[in-house]
Design an enzyme around this catalytic site. Structure first.
Site, PDB file in Angstrom:
ATOM      1  CG  LEU A 105      53.711  55.799 -11.940  1.00  0.00           C
ATOM      2  CD1 LEU A 105      53.266  56.333 -13.328  1.00  0.00           C
ATOM      3  CD2 LEU A 105      55.041  54.949 -11.903  1.00  0.00           C
ATOM      4  CG  ASP A 106      58.312  59.020  -7.261  1.00  0.00           C
ATOM      5  OD1 ASP A 106      57.692  58.406  -6.184  1.00  0.00           O
ATOM      6  OD2 ASP A 106      59.315  58.834  -7.395  1.00  0.00           O
ATOM      7  CE  LYS A 107      53.612  68.090  -7.443  1.00  0.00           C
ATOM      8  NZ  LYS A 107      53.768  69.002  -6.180  1.00  0.00           N
ATOM      9  CE  LYS A 189      61.862  60.185  -8.911  1.00  0.00           C
ATOM     10  NZ  LYS A 189      61.104  61.032  -8.325  1.00  0.00           N
TER      11      LYS A 189
END
Ligand code: URA
Length: 236
Positions: A105-107, A189
């Site tokens: 998962l992205d930051k 995104k």
């Protein structure tokens, strides 16, 4: 004692998921009985053969552990930190075993993340053939219109291939849920950007039919047998 492929031995020991373990072998990071081995298919017996990764980690038989975490913002899914980044696995400092995240998962993404030392399970979940749907909750800056939904459903080109979500649902004026199977880098995104939606918050809410339930942000618990079944159910 069971004979198995070197890549599987690394995955079973929680060093990395199977494909990543193969890369480590190709990169010459793994020694068996004192010699670098470059073929992942090499048969080994864990506990009998001396398997060493990066001259440091001895591969020994270990109990498999998997946790479900409600990931907070600000933590990265990697086992090595650059520039004092905070790592997801740092949240597991009480666990004695070497763990890694199942996919990424992205930051700035929150929500459901599995953390494990079970390379086989990780592989089953992240492999493109797994067909498991991952569900995300999006809060956007805009009122979601039917055009936005249409554009989201049309998908986007990622790595030269059109990627489409499995489903898209509007749940409030500026909240959506999106289900995806592929798990390309920044997939949700990119889909939101192509649909001209300004994403404010992204949270993963489900993998298969496993949800976070009441797990607070930043907390984790061990995955139960029932949870494991949920991962692979209703996922098509
Ligand atoms: N898609 C994204 O864009 N980011 C995530 O963290 C997960 C899926």
């Amino acid at each position: 004692m069971e004979e198995k492929r070197l890549s599987k031995a690394l995955a079973d020991a929680g060093i990395a998921a199977r494909r990543k373990a193969e890369e480590m072998i190709f990169d010459g990071r793994v020694k068996v009985n004192g010699k670098i081995v470059l073929t992942p298919q090499t048969k080994v017996v864990v506990g009998k053969d001396k398997i060493l990764v990066d001259e440091e980690f001895r591969v020994r038989p270990v109990a498999k552990k998997t946790f479900i975490l409600n990931k907070p913002k600000g933590y990265i899914c990697s086992n090595t930190a650059e520039d004092q980044e905070r790592l997801v696995i740092d949240l597991f400092f009480r666990e004695k075993t070497r763990l890694f995240t199942v996919g990424r998962l992205d930051k700035d993404t929150t929500g459901l993340l599995l953390v494990t030392n079970d390379g086989e399970l990780a592989n089953q979940i992240i492999h493109p053939s797994s067909d498991i749907v991952k569900e995300y909750h999006l809060r956007v800056a805009d009122e979601v219109t039917p055009e936005h939904i249409q554009k989201l459903q049309k998908g986007a080109f990622i790595d030269k291939r059109r990627v489409k979500p499995t489903y898209v649902k509007k749940i409030k004026s500026n909240h959506l849920i999106v289900g995806i199977k592929e798990g390309k880098k920044h997939e949700v995104k990119i889909l939101a950007l192509r649909a001209r939606l300004r994403l404010r918050d992204l949270k993963r809410t489900k993998i298969g039919s496993l949800c976070l339930d009441k797990l607070p942000l930043g907390a984790y618990r061990a995955l139960t047998k029932k949870d494991k079944e949920k991962l692979f159910s209703l996922s098509k």
